[in-house]
Write a protein that holds these residues in place. Structure first.
Motif, short mmCIF file in Angstrom:
data_model
loop_
_atom_site.label_atom_id
_atom_site.label_comp_id
_atom_site.label_asym_id
_atom_site.label_seq_id
_atom_site.Cartn_x
_atom_site.Cartn_y
_atom_site.Cartn_z
N TYR A 29 17.02 -55.13 16.78
CA TYR A 29 17.35 -54.39 17.99
C TYR A 29 16.22 -54.54 19.00
N TYR A 65 16.67 -52.70 11.43
CA TYR A 65 17.11 -51.60 10.60
C TYR A 65 18.38 -52.00 9.86
N GLU A 67 20.94 -50.02 7.26
CA GLU A 67 21.26 -48.74 6.61
C GLU A 67 21.32 -48.87 5.09
N LYS A 145 16.94 -40.19 12.38
CA LYS A 145 17.95 -41.08 12.94
C LYS A 145 18.93 -40.23 13.75
N GLU A 148 24.18 -44.41 15.21
CA GLU A 148 24.39 -45.82 15.54
C GLU A 148 25.87 -46.09 15.65
N TYR A 156 26.30 -52.94 20.30
CA TYR A 156 26.08 -52.03 19.18
C TYR A 156 24.67 -51.47 19.31
N ARG A 157 24.53 -50.17 19.14
CA ARG A 157 23.25 -49.50 19.36
C ARG A 157 22.87 -48.61 18.18
N ALA A 158 21.57 -48.38 18.04
CA ALA A 158 21.04 -47.43 17.05
C ALA A 158 19.90 -46.67 17.71
N GLU A 191 16.19 -46.00 21.65
CA GLU A 191 17.55 -46.50 21.50
C GLU A 191 17.49 -48.03 21.57
N ARG A 194 21.52 -53.95 19.54
CA ARG A 194 21.53 -54.99 18.51
C ARG A 194 21.65 -56.36 19.16
#
Length: 195
Positions: A29, A65, A67, A145, A148, A156-158, A191, A194
């Motif tokens: 990211y 990252y 998961e 966290k 996401e 796509y974001r986290a 933030e 991806r």
């Protein structure tokens, strides 16, 4: 092809698919500073009577990252120290001076993670090396966290938030405003998009 071979092939394909699915979740990211969806904030007690709050307006970085394998996460951030902003021009000049950040000598600060330990409740402990004022020290960030998923633009974001604290003198900043003002408290909101 006999039944035993067929079953073995199916198990092998299933295992490979599971491995690929897990690998696909690992992602890099870029911190979304362009959209101002990230911030690095700080506060220091002013003589024990109030709080001086500020931020750094210019920084960038990346993180990875997964998961399924959070311990493999890593983070790298670089800060333009001259971008310090405490909402007071004269004070900012003082913070940039040799008394504090000495931005002419040390124009950049950076953080590089060394380990990430996830907890079952979605929090984590992020260890890393902070380089500030020409000094590198280990620091610990307490991380949560936020979430996401897909964004409205097809990406796509986290997102994560983290806090840490340190003594200025540990980084060679010796200007003494009294014991109440020795500690810097930092809060980061990150933030990432991806890649």
């Amino acid at each position: 092809m006999n039944m035993k071979t067929l079953i073995s092939s199916a198990i092998l394909m299933g295992t490979m698919a599971g491995t690929l699915a897990t690998t696909a979740q690992a992602a890099d990211y870029t911190i979304d500073t362009k959209g101002a969806h990230a911030s690095i904030n700080f506060r220091v007690s002013h003589l024990g009577y109030s709080w001086l709050e500020g931020r750094f307006n210019e920084f960038g970085g990346q993180f990875s990252y997964d998961e399924a394998n959070p311990s493999a996460a890593n983070v790298s951030v670089e800060i333009n120290t001259a971008s310090v902003d405490s909402n007071h021009a004269e004070r900012d000049k003082h913070i940039r001076s040799e008394d504090f950040l000495d931005v002419k000598t040390y124009p950049k600060a950076n953080f590089k993670s060394t380990s990430f330990t996830a907890n079952a409740d979605g929090t984590a402990v992020l260890n890393g090396d902070l380089t500030l004022h020409g000094v590198t020290k280990a620091v610990v960030l307490l991380v949560s966290k936020i979430g996401e998923g897909q964004d409205p633009w097809g990406g796509y974001r986290a997102g994560f938030t983290g806090t840490t604290e340190f003594k200025m003198k540990d980084f060679g900043i010796t200007k003494n405003l009294g014991p109440a003002s020795e500690t810097v408290y930092m809060e980061l909101h990150v933030e990432g998009i991806r890649q």
